[in-house]
Design an enzyme around this catalytic site. Structure first.
Site, PDB file in Angstrom:
ATOM      1  N   GLU A  17      34.341 -10.322 -40.839  1.00  0.00           N
ATOM      2  CA  GLU A  17      33.211 -10.188 -39.922  1.00  0.00           C
ATOM      3  C   GLU A  17      32.616 -11.536 -39.527  1.00  0.00           C
ATOM      4  O   GLU A  17      31.469 -11.618 -39.092  1.00  0.00           O
ATOM      5  CB  GLU A  17      32.144  -9.303 -40.573  1.00  0.00           C
ATOM      6  CG  GLU A  17      32.611  -7.877 -40.793  1.00  0.00           C
ATOM      7  CD  GLU A  17      31.814  -7.156 -41.854  1.00  0.00           C
ATOM      8  OE1 GLU A  17      30.871  -6.434 -41.482  1.00  0.00           O
ATOM      9  OE2 GLU A  17      32.125  -7.303 -43.043  1.00  0.00           O
ATOM     10  N   SER A 139      31.859  -2.953 -41.569  1.00  0.00           N
ATOM     11  CA  SER A 139      32.083  -2.803 -40.130  1.00  0.00           C
ATOM     12  C   SER A 139      33.278  -1.920 -39.803  1.00  0.00           C
ATOM     13  O   SER A 139      33.966  -2.121 -38.811  1.00  0.00           O
ATOM     14  CB  SER A 139      32.250  -4.170 -39.461  1.00  0.00           C
ATOM     15  OG  SER A 139      31.070  -4.927 -39.582  1.00  0.00           O
ATOM     16  N   TYR A 205      29.795  -3.471 -32.165  1.00  0.00           N
ATOM     17  CA  TYR A 205      29.526  -4.837 -31.731  1.00  0.00           C
ATOM     18  C   TYR A 205      29.973  -5.170 -30.307  1.00  0.00           C
ATOM     19  O   TYR A 205      29.542  -6.174 -29.765  1.00  0.00           O
ATOM     20  CB  TYR A 205      30.198  -5.830 -32.700  1.00  0.00           C
ATOM     21  CG  TYR A 205      29.749  -5.649 -34.117  1.00  0.00           C
ATOM     22  CD1 TYR A 205      28.423  -5.862 -34.486  1.00  0.00           C
ATOM     23  CD2 TYR A 205      30.636  -5.254 -35.105  1.00  0.00           C
ATOM     24  CE1 TYR A 205      27.999  -5.693 -35.795  1.00  0.00           C
ATOM     25  CE2 TYR A 205      30.228  -5.092 -36.418  1.00  0.00           C
ATOM     26  CZ  TYR A 205      28.911  -5.308 -36.752  1.00  0.00           C
ATOM     27  OH  TYR A 205      28.496  -5.141 -38.048  1.00  0.00           O
ATOM     28  N   ARG A 244      19.933  -1.723 -45.146  1.00  0.00           N
ATOM     29  CA  ARG A 244      20.133  -0.632 -44.192  1.00  0.00           C
ATOM     30  C   ARG A 244      21.012   0.410 -44.864  1.00  0.00           C
ATOM     31  O   ARG A 244      22.065   0.081 -45.414  1.00  0.00           O
ATOM     32  CB  ARG A 244      20.821  -1.127 -42.912  1.00  0.00           C
ATOM     33  CG  ARG A 244      20.693  -0.137 -41.743  1.00  0.00           C
ATOM     34  CD  ARG A 244      21.668  -0.447 -40.617  1.00  0.00           C
ATOM     35  NE  ARG A 244      23.010  -0.027 -40.958  1.00  0.00           N
ATOM     36  CZ  ARG A 244      24.094  -0.810 -40.879  1.00  0.00           C
ATOM     37  NH1 ARG A 244      23.980  -2.065 -40.481  1.00  0.00           N
ATOM     38  NH2 ARG A 244      25.279  -0.350 -41.213  1.00  0.00           N
ATOM     39  N   ASP A 246      23.037   4.105 -44.671  1.00  0.00           N
ATOM     40  CA  ASP A 246      23.692   4.973 -43.692  1.00  0.00           C
ATOM     41  C   ASP A 246      23.944   6.359 -44.276  1.00  0.00           C
ATOM     42  O   ASP A 246      24.329   6.488 -45.456  1.00  0.00           O
ATOM     43  CB  ASP A 246      25.029   4.364 -43.251  1.00  0.00           C
ATOM     44  CG  ASP A 246      24.864   2.996 -42.603  1.00  0.00           C
ATOM     45  OD1 ASP A 246      23.754   2.714 -42.096  1.00  0.00           O
ATOM     46  OD2 ASP A 246      25.828   2.217 -42.598  1.00  0.00           O
ATOM     47  N   GLU A 259      26.725   4.631 -47.285  1.00  0.00           N
ATOM     48  CA  GLU A 259      26.776   3.285 -47.864  1.00  0.00           C
ATOM     49  C   GLU A 259      25.465   2.563 -47.602  1.00  0.00           C
ATOM     50  O   GLU A 259      24.639   3.021 -46.807  1.00  0.00           O
ATOM     51  CB  GLU A 259      27.946   2.477 -47.292  1.00  0.00           C
ATOM     52  CG  GLU A 259      27.877   2.241 -45.794  1.00  0.00           C
ATOM     53  CD  GLU A 259      29.092   1.461 -45.292  1.00  0.00           C
ATOM     54  OE1 GLU A 259      28.870   0.439 -44.613  1.00  0.00           O
ATOM     55  OE2 GLU A 259      30.230   1.862 -45.572  1.00  0.00           O
ATOM     56  N   ASN A 261      23.871  -1.457 -46.865  1.00  0.00           N
ATOM     57  CA  ASN A 261      24.170  -2.827 -46.441  1.00  0.00           C
ATOM     58  C   ASN A 261      23.003  -3.724 -46.827  1.00  0.00           C
ATOM     59  O   ASN A 261      21.849  -3.431 -46.501  1.00  0.00           O
ATOM     60  CB  ASN A 261      24.371  -2.883 -44.921  1.00  0.00           C
ATOM     61  CG  ASN A 261      25.505  -1.995 -44.467  1.00  0.00           C
ATOM     62  OD1 ASN A 261      26.643  -2.428 -44.368  1.00  0.00           O
ATOM     63  ND2 ASN A 261      25.203  -0.727 -44.191  1.00  0.00           N
ATOM     64  N   GLY A 265      23.312  -6.645 -39.655  1.00  0.00           N
ATOM     65  CA  GLY A 265      23.486  -7.560 -38.531  1.00  0.00           C
ATOM     66  C   GLY A 265      22.181  -7.896 -37.820  1.00  0.00           C
ATOM     67  O   GLY A 265      21.185  -7.166 -37.907  1.00  0.00           O
TER      68      GLY A 265
END
Length: 297
Positions: A17, A139, A205, A244, A246, A259, A261, A265
């Site tokens: 990434e 990602s 992205y 974050r 999910d 998951e 993070n 981003g």
């Protein structure tokens, strides 16, 4: 904002990434400069830690992936006794490992789909449909949605040369929601509606046709439960400053943890800045808050 502080913004790194990290880091650096901070921008990677040798007050490591986000860089900064944005090495490595984070979810009472750790010769025990995932990629790299067992076996065979261990996870059909957390405060949840089959790297992205919904057609008690589960995971993993989380929500409006993070981003497609803006915190204020949290220790 404080124009006496110097912030080292790290971007790039060795992970897949890298390109997204560079864009995120540039956005963070621009936001901090606009607020009067002195900013140093630098790349970093294994065997090249020279960026950490300079003079600065706080590190803002905007790296995504196993090395930059998954504990290795955090251990280096801890050994140097640096103040940095984001969680420590132990939480980072647990969050990056999908199998480990699902174990935390189970122990914490957060619903998560049935799953199985797959070693090089472990037979798949889950029923299809399922998702085969690399343990420490982000990602949507190293991920395959498999409607049948035969497809799962084939996907695993293709992945095993790159990832010795994978995780099989029961596929949950439904809608994807994400919940950002900043300074122990839950941001407005976002429903992600990609035009593609699923929310992959391109949808995250590159594409401009993904819809991000704040007005989510779910009962208020379901939304509140998702927010509560997000905070539970944030604290159980040991995150600090931001994260974050999910989820998938199935046809019966049941949420399932996917998951977490620890360094989301900061691009113009990114979800935590989007949710922060929705709550009244623009990008400059968001980055300022994170630097202040790191500075306070």
């Amino acid at each position: 904002m404080n124009d006496t502080l110097t912030v080292l913004v790290l971007g790039g790194g060795p992970d897949r990434e890298r390109d997204v990290s560079l864009v995120s880091a540039a956005a963070v650096a621009a936001a901090l400069r606009s607020g009067g901070y002195q900013v140093i921008e630098s790349d970093i990677g294994p065997g090249n830690e020279s960026a950490l040798d300079g003079k600065f007050d706080v590190v803002f490591p905007v790296l995504h992936g196993k090395w930059g986000e998954g504990g290795a860089l955090q251990r280096i900064m801890e050994m140097r006794k640096l103040k940095f944005v984001g969680c420590g090495s132990r939480a980072a490595s647990t969050a990056m490992d999908k199998y480990a984070s699902k174990q935390v979810a189970e122990k914490s009472g957060v619903p998560t789909a049935p799953y199985q750790l797959l070693g090089p010769s472990t037979p798949i025990a889950l029923d299809a449909p399922m998702v085969i995932k690399a343990l420490t990629e982000g990602s949507s790299f190293g991920m395959a949605i498999c409607p049948t067992l035969e497809e799962a076996v084939a996907a695993r065979k293709e992945m095993v040369s790159h990832f010795a261990f994978q995780m099989a996870e029961k596929y949950i059909a439904g809608r994807e929601l994400t919940v950002g957390i900043v300074d122990d405060k839950v941001l407005p949840p976002i429903q992600i509606v990609p035009k593609a089959k699923f929310y992959d790297y391109h949808a995250k992205y590159k594409a401009n046709d993904t819809d991000y919904l704040f007005d989510i057609d779910l009962p208020p008690e379901v939304i509140e439960s998702i927010k509560g589960y997000a905070m539970t995971m944030h604290r159980a993993i040991g995150c600090r400053h931001l994260s974050r989380v999910d989820f998938m929500v199935d046809a019966d409006a049941r949420p399932w943890f996917l998951e977490i993070n620890t360094m989301p981003g900061f691009t113009d497609h990114s979800l935590v800045p989007m949710a922060a803006r929705r709550s009244g915190m623009e990008m400059g204020a968001l980055c300022d808050r994170l630097v202040r949290l790191a500075r306070e220790g």
